[in-house]
Structures are given as C-alpha cells and as structure tokens.
Design a protein around this motif. Structure first.
Motif, PDB file in Angstrom:
ATOM      1  N   ILE A   1      13.044  11.954  11.096  1.00 57.90           N
ATOM      2  CA  ILE A   1      13.130  12.405   9.704  1.00 57.90           C
ATOM      3  C   ILE A   1      13.679  11.294   8.816  1.00 57.90           C
ATOM      4  O   ILE A   1      13.183  11.049   7.699  1.00 57.90           O
ATOM      5  N   LYS A   2      14.713  10.597   9.278  1.00 58.73           N
ATOM      6  CA  LYS A   2      15.284   9.513   8.478  1.00 58.73           C
ATOM      7  C   LYS A   2      14.276   8.392   8.267  1.00 58.73           C
ATOM      8  O   LYS A   2      14.226   7.779   7.193  1.00 58.73           O
ATOM      9  N   THR A   3      13.454   8.124   9.289  1.00 54.55           N
ATOM     10  CA  THR A   3      12.405   7.111   9.141  1.00 54.55           C
ATOM     11  C   THR A   3      11.365   7.571   8.123  1.00 54.55           C
ATOM     12  O   THR A   3      10.885   6.779   7.298  1.00 54.55           O
ATOM     13  N   ALA A   4      11.008   8.857   8.155  1.00 54.31           N
ATOM     14  CA  ALA A   4      10.052   9.392   7.179  1.00 54.31           C
ATOM     15  C   ALA A   4      10.599   9.252   5.765  1.00 54.31           C
ATOM     16  O   ALA A   4       9.866   8.881   4.834  1.00 54.31           O
ATOM     17  N   ILE A   5      11.871   9.536   5.578  1.00 63.04           N
ATOM     18  CA  ILE A   5      12.504   9.377   4.258  1.00 63.04           C
ATOM     19  C   ILE A   5      12.371   7.940   3.779  1.00 63.04           C
ATOM     20  O   ILE A   5      12.039   7.680   2.611  1.00 63.04           O
ATOM     21  N   ASN A   6      12.596   6.988   4.678  1.00 61.18           N
ATOM     22  CA  ASN A   6      12.478   5.570   4.306  1.00 61.18           C
ATOM     23  C   ASN A   6      11.056   5.208   3.906  1.00 61.18           C
ATOM     24  O   ASN A   6      10.847   4.416   2.970  1.00 61.18           O
ATOM     25  N   LYS A   7      10.069   5.784   4.588  1.00 60.70           N
ATOM     26  CA  LYS A   7       8.668   5.471   4.256  1.00 60.70           C
ATOM     27  C   LYS A   7       8.293   6.038   2.888  1.00 60.70           C
ATOM     28  O   LYS A   7       7.648   5.363   2.083  1.00 60.70           O
TER      29      LYS A   7
ATOM     30  N   GLN B   1       5.317   2.095  -6.160  1.00 55.04           N
ATOM     31  CA  GLN B   1       4.629   2.752  -7.268  1.00 55.04           C
ATOM     32  C   GLN B   1       5.510   3.903  -7.748  1.00 55.04           C
ATOM     33  O   GLN B   1       5.510   4.988  -7.188  1.00 55.04           O
ATOM     34  N   PHE B   2       6.282   3.634  -8.799  1.00 58.04           N
ATOM     35  CA  PHE B   2       7.306   4.571  -9.241  1.00 58.04           C
ATOM     36  C   PHE B   2       6.739   5.921  -9.682  1.00 58.04           C
ATOM     37  O   PHE B   2       7.447   6.923  -9.652  1.00 58.04           O
ATOM     38  N   ASP B   3       5.481   5.971 -10.097  1.00 53.52           N
ATOM     39  CA  ASP B   3       4.899   7.247 -10.533  1.00 53.52           C
ATOM     40  C   ASP B   3       3.989   7.871  -9.469  1.00 53.52           C
ATOM     41  O   ASP B   3       3.159   8.721  -9.778  1.00 53.52           O
ATOM     42  N   PHE B   4       4.150   7.486  -8.219  1.00 51.78           N
ATOM     43  CA  PHE B   4       3.345   8.031  -7.126  1.00 51.78           C
ATOM     44  C   PHE B   4       3.876   9.429  -6.808  1.00 51.78           C
ATOM     45  O   PHE B   4       4.720   9.637  -5.950  1.00 51.78           O
ATOM     46  N   HIS B   5       3.328  10.421  -7.534  1.00 57.07           N
ATOM     47  CA  HIS B   5       3.911  11.758  -7.510  1.00 57.07           C
ATOM     48  C   HIS B   5       3.833  12.409  -6.138  1.00 57.07           C
ATOM     49  O   HIS B   5       4.697  13.206  -5.776  1.00 57.07           O
ATOM     50  N   ARG B   6       2.809  12.093  -5.333  1.00 50.49           N
ATOM     51  CA  ARG B   6       2.714  12.708  -4.007  1.00 50.49           C
ATOM     52  C   ARG B   6       3.869  12.255  -3.111  1.00 50.49           C
ATOM     53  O   ARG B   6       4.480  13.068  -2.403  1.00 50.49           O
TER      54      ARG B   6
ATOM     55  N   SER C   1       0.838  -1.193   0.000  1.00 48.82           N
ATOM     56  CA  SER C   1       0.000   0.000   0.000  1.00 48.82           C
ATOM     57  C   SER C   1       0.874   1.245   0.000  1.00 48.82           C
ATOM     58  O   SER C   1       1.291   1.708   1.070  1.00 48.82           O
ATOM     59  N   PRO C   2       1.166   1.815  -1.164  1.00 50.69           N
ATOM     60  CA  PRO C   2       1.978   3.031  -1.183  1.00 50.69           C
ATOM     61  C   PRO C   2       1.306   4.200  -0.477  1.00 50.69           C
ATOM     62  O   PRO C   2       1.973   5.050   0.105  1.00 50.69           O
ATOM     63  N   GLN C   3      -0.055   4.249  -0.498  1.00 53.57           N
ATOM     64  CA  GLN C   3      -0.757   5.344   0.177  1.00 53.57           C
ATOM     65  C   GLN C   3      -0.506   5.311   1.685  1.00 53.57           C
ATOM     66  O   GLN C   3      -0.276   6.344   2.311  1.00 53.57           O
ATOM     67  N   ALA C   4      -0.562   4.107   2.277  1.00 55.75           N
ATOM     68  CA  ALA C   4      -0.324   3.998   3.719  1.00 55.75           C
ATOM     69  C   ALA C   4       1.107   4.406   4.061  1.00 55.75           C
ATOM     70  O   ALA C   4       1.346   5.092   5.060  1.00 55.75           O
TER      71      ALA C   4
END
Length: 488
Positions: A276-282, A290-295, A249-252
């Motif tokens: 912040i580093k954990t957020a970057i990983n998510k 999803q390579f084109d998940f622009h958000r 689930s890329p949205q989650a």
C-alpha cells in the motif's frame, strides 16, 4: 481507462464496469478510477470516458512500413485499405483479370492458416454485439491478416508484433461480456505478441505498458486467487519496466499504483502495508509529473481511505485513522474540483466531505518564524497551527488579525503569516542548516520565499500535495468549485 471492472481499494468499495462510473452506496469506500491505455508510440491515450482525448495522428507514406499506430490510426487506415482492396478486386474481375488476384489471395490464405492460426481463429470467432461492433471486428480481422503478412515477410519486425498485439487486445474488448474464456484467450495471445515484440526491441515502452494492461485484465477475471496474485505481480513488473523506459509517464505510474492496490487485496496481511505504501508513492509520483491528473489524485484518495479502514480495524497505536481519512478527503475533493462532472467523484465526495477540517481543506501544525522577522534565530520560531483553503495558506488566527498597512514580505501581516494562492510561484521541499530541525518547506511567492518546517517528512508530503493541488485548481479556474466543497 480500461473497460473492465475495477475492484475496490477497501473490502467494501464499489466497482467501475465497462468504463462507466459506479456510484458507491453510502458507507462504502470510493471506487478507484480506472486505467488508461496507451495505444501508440506517440504516447497518446485511449479512454472510454467521452470527455478524454483519444489517440490521434496522421499516417505516413507506405514506405514507413509497419510502424506502431495508435488504435484510431490503425482502424481508420485499415478501413480505407480494406475498402480500396475491395474496389480493386471488383475492377479486376470486370476486366477479366481476376485469376491472378485470386491466386494471390489463395497463397495468402495458405500462409494465414499455416502460421499463427490460433490467434487468427480467435480473432475471427469474435462477433460484435451490434452492427458497429461487428464492423469494427471485421476491420480488426483485416488488420490481423495484414500484420501476419508483415511478419511472414520480416520475422524480425517488432512493430508488426506490437501492432498485432494491439489488434488482439482490441478484439478482446469486443467479446461478449459473458464470454470470459474467449476474452482471456485473446488477451493471452496478445501477451505472447507483446513478449515477442519486446524480445526483438527491449526498449519498446508502449509494448511493456499495454502488455501490463492485458495481464491486469486477465488478473481481474480471476478474482482474489493465487493465479490472480501471480498475474498482478507480472503486470507490476511490466509497469516497472515501462517507467524505466519512460519515467515521464504519469499514466504508467498511475496504473502501477492501481496494480499494487489490487495486489494488496490478495496478499497476506503481513505484506499488505508495504504494498500500500508503494502504491501511495506511485500515485504521488504521477501527480508530481502532472498536477491536474485527476485520476491519480482520486486514486490516491481511495488508497488512503482503504489504509484508514485497515488502521481502524487493527487499532494501531502509532497512526491515527482520522488523519488518514482527512488526507483521503483532500484528494477526493481536489479530484472533484478538477472534474466536477464526474459522478463517481461527486458520490465519493459525499462520503468523505465531513472528514475535512471544514471550512478548510487542510489544517495542521508547521514551525514558522516571526511574521516580521523571517531570519530570526531558531529559538524564536514557533510551532503554530495553519489552515489551507481555496484562497491560500494562513495561520489559524489570521482572519482575526488586523490587515497590514503595507504589502508585507510574502503577503504577511504584522501579526500572522498568510500566503494568497494567487501569489504562489512554486512549492518545494528544502533541507537547509539555517532552518530549525524537521522537514523544510519553501513557498516561493511573488514577494519572496517563505520557509516553514513540518514535523516529519511524511507530514511534509501532505502539505506539499495540498498546496500544489489548491494552486492547480486555482490555475485551472476551478477555485469556486473548491470553495463550494469546503464552505458548503
């Protein structure tokens, strides 16, 4: 995408309010792209951006019971049911048989007032700001009564609690923007219903996901307070649970990253870097799904921008803020190339474009074998500068070299390495004893594999993302947009 405002990743960034796209003033950090809400078990999404697809589906027969619906299903089916019920009531009265129906309605009313009356009173107190809003809220009120009745019949039905929570959460969106207390109360009741649904069915992924978003909405109303910090932590725990139940689930993952990004602005400075580093990983994990998940691509750019700002202020000796700014610009540029009509991406790009190594998207060093001998001993490999643009990856001096007389291995000339984006089949990290020390990179092309080595695994992540994004933009037919960004 959530309807409420998105606080910025850095102290000075702008916000997105009510699903609109705010334009960050010059000198401010780009605002985060807002979250998406899954509203049904079919994992479709509701978004307030008009170009995004909403959840859709077809209702089954009544024998399905109170399965979780998407919100479009829910509202459409309930509207039809409400109109049909009104029609049946009118016919009954015309035939002189209204008393039985009235008695049944009276019994239902007693049930509604004696059970779950707090939530029902909250829903009935909401009035839409326009006729469409009022009509929608009447349908939601009808829906709430339906699910109260379903729970009265079967208190062990998790789907009824889940659908009722959706109604409460949707009702919160209809509350007057100036009435935070009413919205918060509705969201609090929705959270209670999600909790009951997950107690009855611990594997109900959508309940954990939407529960997290409801908690996040409550956190945003509280600014940067201790109470908000605790709510963000609860939301993050629910995103974690949702991803455990549905890792694909890329949205989650994107929303999880956003929650961490918000939390990082509240916690003490000593905890900020880890979060912040954990957020970057998510965000990166969402993009890998999803390579084109622009958000998620854009949000990764904003969190890196915020990290660069923090690094600039702290003047840390080990990390270059310029490198972080440049990385941030890559993701913002890619998001804009994929969605050039989004004004927030366009505005953010104006802020960060000069941070790119123009006329390229990315420049850096990779260790490479001789162009004419890919199996050369380690001592013959060299650390060379490479550049990446909309056309592909090449040595920095590739354009000065004469073209190869033959279709060389992986598209390479005699004197340099060059990989055209159209020739790429896949890009992946690799760990192989036959490669020199470092972080291995394998670019599979129609001519065969090309192996390169990045200085560090962190550096490799940047190369992997950049090459994949360039290929994704090419595959979506947007290479001309990217070319315009980097060539001006």
């Amino acid at each position: 995408m959530e309807d409420s405002a998105q606080p910025k990743p850095a102290d000075s960034s702008s916000e997105l309010a009510n699903g609109s796209e705010a334009v960050p003033p010059t000198g401010e950090a780009p605002a985060s792209a807002a979250e998406e809400v899954v509203v049904g078990r079919d994992s479709t999404t509701r978004s307030v951006i008009p170009s995004d697809a909403e959840a859709n589906g077809t209702l089954g027969a009544e024998g399905e019971g109170s399965r979780p619906f998407t919100m479009r299903e829910l509202l459409g089916e309930l509207k039809d049911g409400r109109e049909a019920a009104s029609g049946r009531s009118a016919v009954a009265e015309g035939n002189g048989v209204g008393s039985a129906g009235a008695e049944g309605q009276s019994q239902d009313s007693l049930q509604f007032t004696s059970h779950h009356d707090v939530a029902m009173d909250l829903i009935n107190s909401v009035t839409g700001v326009d006729e469409e809003g009022r009509s929608r809220q009447r349908i939601l009120s009808f829906a709430a009564k339906r699910y109260v009745s379903a729970i009265e019949r079967n208190p062990e039905d998790p789907d009824a609690y889940y659908n009722w929570a959706l109604v409460l959460q949707e009702s919160a969106d209809n509350v007057d923007p100036d009435s935070n207390s009413s919205k918060d109360s509705l969201l609090e009741e929705a959270c209670k219903k999600y909790a009951e649904a997950t107690q009855l069915c611990p594997t109900l992924y959508d309940a954990y996901y939407n529960w997290a978003i409801a908690i996040a909405d409550r956190a945003k109303m509280r600014g940067r307070t201790k109470e908000a910090e605790e709510l963000w932590k609860q939301a993050i725990m629910n995103y974690d649970k949702a991803v455990q139940l549905n890792w694909n689930s890329p949205q989650a993952l994107n929303n999880w990253g956003l929650g961490l990004q918000e939390l990082s602005a509240i916690v003490p400075a000593r905890d900020k870097q880890t979060i912040i580093k954990t957020a970057i990983n998510k965000f990166r994990s969402a993009i890998q799904l999803q390579f084109d998940f622009h958000r998620a691509i854009y949000n990764l750019g904003t969190v890196l921008y915020g990290l660069a700002e923090d690094t600039m202020r702290s003047a840390g000796p080990d990390v270059s803020p310029n490198d972080l700014y440049s990385q941030s610009a890559i993701y913002v540029a890619a998001a804009h190339a994929l969605k050039p009509n989004y004004s927030v991406y366009r505005s953010a790009l104006r802020l960060v474009r000069s941070m790119l190594p123009l006329p390229y998207l990315k420049a850096g060093y990779l260790t490479a074998p001789p162009a004419d001998n890919t199996i050369a001993p380690h001592k013959h490999w060299e650390r060379l500068q490479f550049v990446l643009n909309h056309e592909g990856l090449q040595q920095a001096n590739a354009s000065e070299s004469p073209p190869s007389k033959s279709h060389g291995h992986a598209g390479r000339s005699k004197k340099c390495i060059k990989v055209d984006v159209a020739d790429i089949v896949s890009v992946s990290p690799c760990s192989d004893l036959t490669l020199p020390p470092g972080a291995g990179l394998c670019i599979n092309t129609i001519h065969g594999p090309l192996f390169l080595v990045a200085d560090t695994w962190e550096s490799l992540d940047g190369w992997l993302d950049a090459i994949r994004l360039v290929y994704t933009i090419f595959a979506r037919g947007k290479s001309d947009v990217l070319a315009g960004i980097i060539t001006g």
